[in-house]
Design a protein around this motif. Structure first.
Motif: not given
Length: 168
Positions: A32-55
């Motif tokens: 349900r939390e992902c449905q809120y964030a997505s506007g009602g559908g499933p949330n498609y995601f992938m898990v990536m290394p935290g130390d490899g992510f940067r803004y």
């Protein structure tokens, strides 16, 4: 497993990011939390290394519920509201939202499991043959064992199967 770099950002362009490393999991979440964030559908995601992510541009706003024992922190654009990723307290990796990738089809390809199907809505679609898990996998000795409608699956990092180069 192949390591590669993906780029993406929010709808308005204020936030941009780069993520490097092998994806550790790819799935669609029906909670349900992902449905809120997505506007009602499933949330498609992938898990990536935290130390490899940067803004690379901008800084996200964050939201963490204060009424939960184990809340997640969601990062999003303060201007357009695009949800970029989720951070869990028990995991150094980031849960990256696929729709924010510059090339979603090329960077993601396909989910390898559907999770939190206990919250599945009648209009949600799950590809035929995709393992369906009613919640999150249970951890057992460094691995996660899933009981699903298709049987038991032994999963590694984060409760999902290790990805082959063809699946990355």
């Amino acid at each position: 497993i192949m390591t590669y770099t993906l780029t993406g950002g929010c709808y308005c362009g204020d936030l941009r990011y780069e993520t490097t490393g092998p994806p550790k999991a790819k799935a669609q979440c029906h909670c349900r939390e992902c449905q809120y964030a997505s506007g009602g559908g499933p949330n498609y995601f992938m898990v990536m290394p935290g130390d490899g992510f940067r803004y690379t541009q901008g800084s996200p706003a964050t939201f963490t519920r204060d009424d939960l024992d184990e809340p997640v922190t969601r990062e999003f654009c303060v201007r357009c509201g695009t949800h970029i990723l989720t951070r869990r307290l028990d995991m150094a990796d980031v849960v990256l939202k696929i729709g924010t990738l510059d090339d979603p089809a090329g960077g993601y390809k396909a989910p390898l499991a559907a999770i939190f199907t206990v919250d599945l809505q009648p209009y949600h679609m799950i590809p035929a043959g995709l393992p369906q898990i009613e919640g999150l996998p249970q951890r057992r000795r460094g691995h996660q064992i899933l009981s699903s409608r298709q049987g038991a699956f032994a999963f590694s990092v984060g409760g999902f199967p290790a990805l082959s180069d063809a699946e990355v």
